[in-house]
Design a protein around this motif. Structure first.
Motif, PDB file in Angstrom:
ATOM      1  N   SER A 194       0.825  -1.210   0.000  1.00  0.00           N
ATOM      2  CA  SER A 194       0.000   0.000   0.000  1.00  0.00           C
ATOM      3  C   SER A 194       0.858   1.259   0.000  1.00  0.00           C
ATOM      4  O   SER A 194       0.515   2.264  -0.621  1.00  0.00           O
ATOM      5  CB  SER A 194      -0.946   0.003   1.205  1.00  0.00           C
ATOM      6  N   GLU A 195       2.013   1.212   0.699  1.00  0.00           N
ATOM      7  CA  GLU A 195       2.917   2.367   0.706  1.00  0.00           C
ATOM      8  C   GLU A 195       3.559   2.567  -0.674  1.00  0.00           C
ATOM      9  O   GLU A 195       3.757   3.698  -1.120  1.00  0.00           O
ATOM     10  CB  GLU A 195       4.013   2.173   1.762  1.00  0.00           C
ATOM     11  N   ALA A 287       6.323  12.491   2.865  1.00  0.00           N
ATOM     12  CA  ALA A 287       7.550  11.739   3.124  1.00  0.00           C
ATOM     13  C   ALA A 287       7.598  11.272   4.568  1.00  0.00           C
ATOM     14  O   ALA A 287       7.936  10.116   4.859  1.00  0.00           O
ATOM     15  CB  ALA A 287       8.768  12.590   2.790  1.00  0.00           C
ATOM     16  N   LYS A 288       7.248  12.179   5.482  1.00  0.00           N
ATOM     17  CA  LYS A 288       7.266  11.814   6.901  1.00  0.00           C
ATOM     18  C   LYS A 288       6.191  10.788   7.218  1.00  0.00           C
ATOM     19  O   LYS A 288       6.411   9.851   7.998  1.00  0.00           O
ATOM     20  CB  LYS A 288       7.082  13.068   7.749  1.00  0.00           C
ATOM     21  N   ARG A 289       5.007  10.961   6.616  1.00  0.00           N
ATOM     22  CA  ARG A 289       3.919  10.021   6.854  1.00  0.00           C
ATOM     23  C   ARG A 289       4.257   8.638   6.299  1.00  0.00           C
ATOM     24  O   ARG A 289       4.032   7.610   6.958  1.00  0.00           O
ATOM     25  CB  ARG A 289       2.635  10.548   6.209  1.00  0.00           C
ATOM     26  N   LEU A 290       4.828   8.600   5.099  1.00  0.00           N
ATOM     27  CA  LEU A 290       5.193   7.323   4.508  1.00  0.00           C
ATOM     28  C   LEU A 290       6.264   6.616   5.328  1.00  0.00           C
ATOM     29  O   LEU A 290       6.195   5.406   5.559  1.00  0.00           O
ATOM     30  CB  LEU A 290       5.694   7.532   3.072  1.00  0.00           C
ATOM     31  N   GLN A 291       7.250   7.379   5.765  1.00  0.00           N
ATOM     32  CA  GLN A 291       8.322   6.784   6.566  1.00  0.00           C
ATOM     33  C   GLN A 291       7.759   6.189   7.850  1.00  0.00           C
ATOM     34  O   GLN A 291       8.140   5.084   8.270  1.00  0.00           O
ATOM     35  CB  GLN A 291       9.375   7.851   6.879  1.00  0.00           C
ATOM     36  N   LEU A 292       6.840   6.899   8.476  1.00  0.00           N
ATOM     37  CA  LEU A 292       6.224   6.406   9.713  1.00  0.00           C
ATOM     38  C   LEU A 292       5.379   5.166   9.434  1.00  0.00           C
ATOM     39  O   LEU A 292       5.428   4.179  10.194  1.00  0.00           O
ATOM     40  CB  LEU A 292       5.363   7.505  10.339  1.00  0.00           C
ATOM     41  N   LYS A 295       7.502   2.101   8.942  1.00  0.00           N
ATOM     42  CA  LYS A 295       7.985   1.611  10.235  1.00  0.00           C
ATOM     43  C   LYS A 295       6.893   0.837  10.967  1.00  0.00           C
ATOM     44  O   LYS A 295       7.110  -0.265  11.478  1.00  0.00           O
ATOM     45  CB  LYS A 295       8.467   2.788  11.079  1.00  0.00           C
ATOM     46  N   HIS A 296       5.694   1.418  11.002  1.00  0.00           N
ATOM     47  CA  HIS A 296       4.588   0.769  11.702  1.00  0.00           C
ATOM     48  C   HIS A 296       4.193  -0.539  11.026  1.00  0.00           C
ATOM     49  O   HIS A 296       3.862  -1.526  11.703  1.00  0.00           O
ATOM     50  CB  HIS A 296       3.384   1.713  11.757  1.00  0.00           C
ATOM     51  N   GLU A 297       4.187  -0.547   9.696  1.00  0.00           N
ATOM     52  CA  GLU A 297       3.827  -1.758   8.963  1.00  0.00           C
ATOM     53  C   GLU A 297       4.825  -2.881   9.250  1.00  0.00           C
ATOM     54  O   GLU A 297       4.440  -4.039   9.422  1.00  0.00           O
ATOM     55  CB  GLU A 297       3.777  -1.469   7.466  1.00  0.00           C
ATOM     56  N   ALA A 298       6.109  -2.537   9.300  1.00  0.00           N
ATOM     57  CA  ALA A 298       7.134  -3.542   9.596  1.00  0.00           C
ATOM     58  C   ALA A 298       6.948  -4.101  11.005  1.00  0.00           C
ATOM     59  O   ALA A 298       7.051  -5.318  11.227  1.00  0.00           O
ATOM     60  CB  ALA A 298       8.525  -2.940   9.440  1.00  0.00           C
TER      61      ALA A 298
END
Length: 461
Positions: A194-195, A287-292, A295-298
């Motif tokens: 999804s990302e 960019a910040k939202r995707l990076q977060l 991380k959460h998805e992992a």
């Protein structure tokens, strides 16, 4: 050349082969090389309203000169051709040294698809090719010619039948008509799928809003994955969006830690002040939202894998140390994502069960191995089971695919996905085989034959 060869080429016409067919210099033109003008290919050209011109390469240098002139007289938008073994002898013949660079550089500068009999690519087996020309070159000359062509941007695809050439050429011309400039495949349920989708949507916004290119993003969904296709016009002098993608990945990476530098890069692209402010605000947040989210998805995936393993291994009574080893294995199996600039489209790349197995053998009872590999691979790679050969192909492409990595990765997934369709899977197969044959000959690795057999098995051959 010997006398037989001279006589052969003297008999071939240097004049146009489509006499009476009036060409319009103001319209795009498809150049056909060799005896590739099958009925299906011509029907496809006529149906799309494209004009075409046919030229032969088994001819004298003066005809190669006239072929080069076509690129200055007309707007050549694509080249489709078939090169037999005896023509390869001309590519490396001293008589053609003065023209071959100009000709094949011109061909390589536009979208092209050149078909070559599979046996020629595999090493020039004269018996399989069934060539009777005395000019049939030795294997080393064939390889020299093939390396020269590829070095000039000529895209070579293997074939085994005329029907394959017709189907693949029609598909290629259809992609040209639709202005396909970038294609990739994301397996259904893959980690960060999804990302990846959101990143590609942002990229499409970037090339239209910043690069000012007319590009649209289409999606084709199958039971096992999503095919992303960018259609439109690439920047002048380019055939795809690779350069723009690298630039966008770099900008998104900068937004993670240096918004001023990202703003400067956007300004260099020619955007006005108001547009820059809008893009800086939008991309910085995204960019910040995707990076977060990555991380959460992992973290979520890691926890979910642990819970599945605990449920399915509970009856085997793992020891406390084995549970700790399981946690370490799961943490090590989750791909790490540090920065967009490191290659955003590599996120979620399939984990290799063979590597996981080597860890398992040292730390777990053998009975655990199949369960561990199955659950981890399914949760990271998606809901489609991939065989070991699939992962070997992906690893090989990652190391040696160069600027074709994304195209070849998509081809590996498409071969494994029956929902892609016959033509799409055949096209994917030929791209992979061309890659395998090239590197197999250079390295002498017999494993390439195993991978080739795997690809053919996927298509039921």
């Amino acid at each position: 050349m010997n006398n037989v060869t001279d006589e052969l080429f003297e008999d071939l016409p240097d004049q146009d082969l489509d006499a009476g067919y009036q060409l319009d210099p103001a319209k795009p033109l498809v150049l056909l090389l060799g005896w590739v003008d099958h009925e299906g290919i011509l029907s496809s050209l006529k149906a799309s309203g494209r004009q075409y011109k046919k030229k032969l390469l088994d001819s004298l240098p003066r005809n190669w000169e006239s072929t080069v002139d076509i690129f200055s007289q007309y707007k050549v938008t694509a080249v489709v051709g078939k090169i037999p073994a005896h023509v390869l002898s001309l590519v490396v013949d001293a008589r053609y040294a003065g023209i071959r660079d100009r000709l094949f550089s011109s061909i390589g500068a536009v979208p092209n698809q050149i078909f070559m009999f599979e046996a020629i690519l595999e090493g020039g087996d004269r018996k399989r090719v069934n060539e009777n020309y005395e000019s049939y070159p030795p294997a080393e000359k064939i390889q020299e010619a093939i390396d020269f062509l590829r070095g000039h941007g000529v895209q070579i695809l293997p074939y085994t039948s005329r029907a394959e050439v017709t189907v693949l050429a029609e598909s290629f011309l259809d992609d040209i008509d639709k202005n396909l400039i970038l294609r990739m495949y994301v397996p259904r349920g893959r980690l960060w799928a999804s990302e990846t989708d959101r990143f590609l949507q942002l990229f499409q916004d970037y090339v239209t809003g910043v690069e000012r290119l007319e590009v649209r993003l289409d999606q084709k969904r199958t039971e096992h994955g999503v095919i992303y296709e960018f259609h439109g016009n690439a920047a002048k002098g380019q055939k795809d969006l690779q350069e723009e993608f690298r630039e966008f990945s770099k900008i998104m990476g900068l937004f993670e830690f240096d918004a001023d530098a990202a703003e400067s890069l956007l300004a260099e692209r020619g955007s006005n002040v108001k547009e820059i402010a809008r893009l800086v605000s939008k991309y910085s947040k995204e960019a910040k939202r995707l990076q977060l989210d990555l991380k959460h998805e992992a973290e979520s995936k890691s926890l979910f894998i642990r819970h599945r393993l605990e449920s399915e291994l509970m009856d085997l009574n793992p020891t406390t140390q084995e549970w700790l080893n399981i946690q370490g294995l799961v943490d090590g199996a989750i791909p790490r994502f540090g920065s967009f600039s490191g290659g955003a489209l590599a996120i979620g790349r399939a984990s290799d069960p063979l590597k996981i197995e080597s860890v398992c053998v040292n730390n777990f009872r053998p009975v655990f191995i199949e369960t561990l590999n199955g659950i981890i691979a399914e949760e990271i790679n998606g809901d489609q089971h991939f065989e070991p050969e699939h992962h070997q192909l992906m690893e090989l492409i990652s190391r040696h695919g160069a600027d074709k990595v994304k195209e070849l990765e998509a081809a590996v997934y498409e071969v494994a996905d029956k929902g892609v369709g016959g033509v799409g899977r055949l096209r994917a197969k030929q791209k992979i085989l061309a890659f395998l044959v090239e590197f197999g000959k250079k390295t002498g690795d017999v494993a390439f034959g195993v991978l080739q057999a795997y690809v053919e098995k996927k298509l039921g051959l």
